[in-house]
Design a protein around this motif. Structure first.
Motif, PDB file in Angstrom:
ATOM      1  N   ILE A 145     -22.171 -20.779 -21.179  1.00 19.95           N
ATOM      2  CA  ILE A 145     -20.829 -21.320 -21.386  1.00 19.95           C
ATOM      3  C   ILE A 145     -20.695 -22.607 -20.581  1.00 19.95           C
ATOM      4  O   ILE A 145     -20.959 -22.630 -19.378  1.00 19.95           O
ATOM      5  CB  ILE A 145     -19.752 -20.320 -20.931  1.00 19.95           C
ATOM      6  CG1 ILE A 145     -19.834 -19.023 -21.742  1.00 19.95           C
ATOM      7  CG2 ILE A 145     -18.355 -20.933 -21.044  1.00 19.95           C
ATOM      8  CD1 ILE A 145     -18.952 -17.921 -21.198  1.00 19.95           C
ATOM      9  N   ILE A 146     -20.272 -23.683 -21.250  1.00 20.83           N
ATOM     10  CA  ILE A 146     -19.981 -24.953 -20.583  1.00 20.83           C
ATOM     11  C   ILE A 146     -18.564 -25.322 -20.982  1.00 20.83           C
ATOM     12  O   ILE A 146     -18.308 -25.681 -22.132  1.00 20.83           O
ATOM     13  CB  ILE A 146     -20.977 -26.052 -20.990  1.00 20.83           C
ATOM     14  CG1 ILE A 146     -22.427 -25.595 -20.729  1.00 20.83           C
ATOM     15  CG2 ILE A 146     -20.691 -27.348 -20.241  1.00 20.83           C
ATOM     16  CD1 ILE A 146     -23.476 -26.603 -21.164  1.00 20.83           C
ATOM     17  N   GLU A 147     -17.623 -25.224 -20.045  1.00 23.48           N
ATOM     18  CA  GLU A 147     -16.214 -25.400 -20.406  1.00 23.48           C
ATOM     19  C   GLU A 147     -15.416 -26.090 -19.315  1.00 23.48           C
ATOM     20  O   GLU A 147     -15.699 -25.950 -18.122  1.00 23.48           O
ATOM     21  CB  GLU A 147     -15.572 -24.052 -20.736  1.00 23.48           C
ATOM     22  CG  GLU A 147     -15.504 -23.086 -19.581  1.00 23.48           C
ATOM     23  CD  GLU A 147     -14.925 -21.725 -19.971  1.00 23.48           C
ATOM     24  OE1 GLU A 147     -14.676 -21.492 -21.168  1.00 23.48           O
ATOM     25  OE2 GLU A 147     -14.736 -20.893 -19.056  1.00 23.48           O
ATOM     26  N   ASP A 148     -14.423 -26.872 -19.772  1.00 29.30           N
ATOM     27  CA  ASP A 148     -13.445 -27.501 -18.886  1.00 29.30           C
ATOM     28  C   ASP A 148     -14.075 -28.446 -17.879  1.00 29.30           C
ATOM     29  O   ASP A 148     -13.582 -28.605 -16.758  1.00 29.30           O
ATOM     30  CB  ASP A 148     -12.606 -26.437 -18.173  1.00 29.30           C
ATOM     31  CG  ASP A 148     -11.814 -25.593 -19.153  1.00 29.30           C
ATOM     32  OD1 ASP A 148     -11.277 -26.152 -20.121  1.00 29.30           O
ATOM     33  OD2 ASP A 148     -11.761 -24.350 -18.971  1.00 29.30           O
ATOM     34  N   ASN A 149     -15.169 -29.079 -18.262  1.00 32.82           N
ATOM     35  CA  ASN A 149     -15.757 -30.145 -17.464  1.00 32.82           C
ATOM     36  C   ASN A 149     -15.245 -31.480 -17.999  1.00 32.82           C
ATOM     37  O   ASN A 149     -14.718 -31.562 -19.104  1.00 32.82           O
ATOM     38  CB  ASN A 149     -17.282 -30.064 -17.537  1.00 32.82           C
ATOM     39  CG  ASN A 149     -17.798 -28.698 -17.130  1.00 32.82           C
ATOM     40  OD1 ASN A 149     -17.872 -28.372 -15.962  1.00 32.82           O
ATOM     41  ND2 ASN A 149     -18.142 -27.873 -18.120  1.00 32.82           N
ATOM     42  N   ARG A 150     -15.430 -32.560 -17.246  1.00 28.84           N
ATOM     43  CA  ARG A 150     -14.869 -33.847 -17.654  1.00 28.84           C
ATOM     44  C   ARG A 150     -15.734 -34.993 -17.146  1.00 28.84           C
ATOM     45  O   ARG A 150     -16.247 -34.947 -16.019  1.00 28.84           O
ATOM     46  CB  ARG A 150     -13.455 -33.992 -17.092  1.00 28.84           C
ATOM     47  CG  ARG A 150     -12.748 -35.298 -17.443  1.00 28.84           C
ATOM     48  CD  ARG A 150     -11.369 -35.349 -16.807  1.00 28.84           C
ATOM     49  NE  ARG A 150     -10.499 -34.295 -17.323  1.00 28.84           N
ATOM     50  CZ  ARG A 150      -9.697 -34.445 -18.379  1.00 28.84           C
ATOM     51  NH1 ARG A 150      -9.673 -35.598 -19.039  1.00 28.84           N
ATOM     52  NH2 ARG A 150      -8.931 -33.453 -18.783  1.00 28.84           N
ATOM     53  N   ALA A 151     -15.882 -36.012 -18.000  1.00 28.74           N
ATOM     54  CA  ALA A 151     -16.585 -37.227 -17.616  1.00 28.74           C
ATOM     55  C   ALA A 151     -15.690 -38.436 -17.843  1.00 28.74           C
ATOM     56  O   ALA A 151     -15.110 -38.584 -18.920  1.00 28.74           O
ATOM     57  CB  ALA A 151     -17.875 -37.381 -18.419  1.00 28.74           C
ATOM     58  N   ASN A 152     -15.593 -39.299 -16.856  1.00 24.95           N
ATOM     59  CA  ASN A 152     -14.806 -40.514 -17.022  1.00 24.95           C
ATOM     60  C   ASN A 152     -15.410 -41.450 -18.069  1.00 24.95           C
ATOM     61  O   ASN A 152     -14.696 -42.257 -18.664  1.00 24.95           O
ATOM     62  CB  ASN A 152     -14.693 -41.264 -15.695  1.00 24.95           C
ATOM     63  CG  ASN A 152     -13.621 -40.686 -14.796  1.00 24.95           C
ATOM     64  OD1 ASN A 152     -12.831 -39.839 -15.206  1.00 24.95           O
ATOM     65  ND2 ASN A 152     -13.593 -41.142 -13.554  1.00 24.95           N
ATOM     66  N   GLU A 153     -16.718 -41.325 -18.289  1.00 23.64           N
ATOM     67  CA  GLU A 153     -17.379 -42.184 -19.270  1.00 23.64           C
ATOM     68  C   GLU A 153     -17.956 -41.326 -20.405  1.00 23.64           C
ATOM     69  O   GLU A 153     -17.242 -40.922 -21.289  1.00 23.64           O
ATOM     70  CB  GLU A 153     -18.450 -43.044 -18.587  1.00 23.64           C
ATOM     71  CG  GLU A 153     -17.905 -44.006 -17.544  1.00 23.64           C
ATOM     72  CD  GLU A 153     -17.095 -45.154 -18.114  1.00 23.64           C
ATOM     73  OE1 GLU A 153     -17.116 -45.364 -19.346  1.00 23.64           O
ATOM     74  OE2 GLU A 153     -16.435 -45.858 -17.320  1.00 23.64           O
ATOM     75  N   GLY A 154     -19.261 -41.006 -20.388  1.00 25.79           N
ATOM     76  CA  GLY A 154     -19.874 -40.322 -21.518  1.00 25.79           C
ATOM     77  C   GLY A 154     -20.347 -38.920 -21.209  1.00 25.79           C
ATOM     78  O   GLY A 154     -20.861 -38.639 -20.124  1.00 25.79           O
TER      79      GLY A 154
END
Length: 394
Positions: free
Chosen positions: A331-340
């Protein structure tokens, strides 16, 4: 000896627009993330992860007593088969033990000494969970081992206290000893961490091999993570190519994969790769969880004019030439990247690398700048579009 990226971004049918870790910038007006589902399959539950049934196979450590909270790591619904070489190491006959039965006996100095000596290392810190605040980074001595296994028995947290990296292995660091004439490609030391929590590691300001690796930095030999947790680790907040709030890995022997099995990565913060980061390294990630990690750099790579660079790979950042990444039961969830790549940033500069996602769920991983059309949360440049089976991407 750090790998440098030099190839410019080429247009691909699968990409809306983007920016490789090494090379060209994303064109103006890069597309917004596509919120579509990949080939179907059941979505694993989102409840608190618990250790999978195979996580403790072969271990000699005791089961928690009824009064001790159960150690929980990884995706309990993950059903990816774990190959023999990726399983936990049998530590029923340790080389050395940290502690003499009390929490007070389990000290930072004892951890540093044991890791330097090598071998199979366990802990005896009493019946209750214990946190050991590291006053110095534990460093592997390259002539010791050749196998170093650190097993916390599900009761030990190693904490960097928000001040330092926790664990370090580098076969090309002369201070730790050169043991072959080809330090960048040797099969030892072989480091395994299992049944441990790594919390509040911070490699901010570290410059060896480009920095990164807030909890653990590895270059060379072999590396494996089993049934472990990484919580609240950090590395530098700016920089075009450094990363790995939890793990930074370089130069694995003959490009054999780093195994991550039944493990959890939460609340990591770094310029790039807010859980894991690598250059030229293959990964096999099985039955694990990546949640609430943030790639906080800005300007991508190379850094746009007037920016410090970074911001890619909210959870996972992979760069280099020929390498493979396989993610299964995860599971990969609710992560964030400012770019890509809010979930995964994958750039194979010579377009030979491959990405496979199997029986996994990727959701709510926004890429604020750019990602690959049809693969929400992913920016990908490689040999062909990512292979996605029995998984949900949205």
């Amino acid at each position: 000896m750090r790998v440098k990226s030099t190839v410019a971004l080429i247009a691909l049918a699968v990409a809306t627009a983007g920016l490789p870790a090494c090379g060209a910038r994303e064109p103006a007006g890069a597309g917004t993330p596509a919120a579509v589902a990949a080939t179907g399959g059941a979505t694993p539950p989102t409840g608190s992860p618990t250790a999978g049934p195979s996580a403790r196979t072969g271990l000699g450590t005791a089961r928690p007593s009824p009064s001790t909270p159960a150690f929980r790591a990884g995706n309990p619904s993950g059903r990816a088969a774990v190959p023999a070489e990726a399983r936990a190491v049998d530590t029923s006959h340790p080389t050395r033990t940290i502690g003499t039965g009390t929490a007070a006996s389990c000290t930072s100095a004892a951890v540093v000494k044991a890791v330097a000596a090598g071998g199979i290392i366990t802990f005896d810190c009493g019946p209750a969970p214990v946190t050991i605040r590291m006053k110095a980074t534990a460093k592997v001595v390259n002539s010791h081992g050749p196998r170093i296994v650190l097993d916390g028995g599900g009761k030990v947290t190693l904490s960097g206290g928000g001040e330092r990296r926790i664990l370090y292995l580098n076969t090309c660091d002369q201070a730790q000893g050169w043991t072959t004439s080809h330090c960048q490609n040797q099969d030892h030391p072989q480091l395994t961490v299992q049944n441990l929590t790594f919390a509040d590691g911070d490699s901010t300001g570290e410059r060896t091999e480009g920095g990164g690796g807030g909890a653990i930095f590895v270059r060379g030999g072999r590396f494996k993570v089993v049934n472990s947790r990484f919580v609240g680790n950090r590395c530098d907040r700016t920089g075009p190519d450094l990363g790995g709030a939890a793990l930074r890995v370089l130069s694995q022997y003959e490009n054999k994969p780093v195994y991550v099995v039944n493990s959890t990565f939460e609340r990591g913060t770094c310029a790039n790769g807010a859980a894991t980061s690598s250059i030229g390294v293959s990964w096999t990630v099985l039955n694990s969880v990546f949640r609430d990690n943030r790639a906080v750099g800005t300007g991508a790579n190379p850094a746009r004019s007037g920016t410090p660079g970074g911001g890619s790979g909210g959870a996972i950042y992979c760069d280099g030439n020929e390498f493979t990444v396989r993610i299964a039961g995860t599971i990969i969830e609710d992560n964030r990247a400012n770019e890509g790549g809010g979930a995964i940033f994958f750039v194979s500069n010579n377009r030979t690398g491959t990405l496979r996602i199997e029986s996994s769920t990727l959701r709510r991983n926004p890429s604020q700048g750019f990602e690959t059309r049809g693969f929400p949360g992913i920016f990908f440049l490689g040999a062909r579009p990512p292979t996605v089976t029995s998984s949900t991407l949205r």
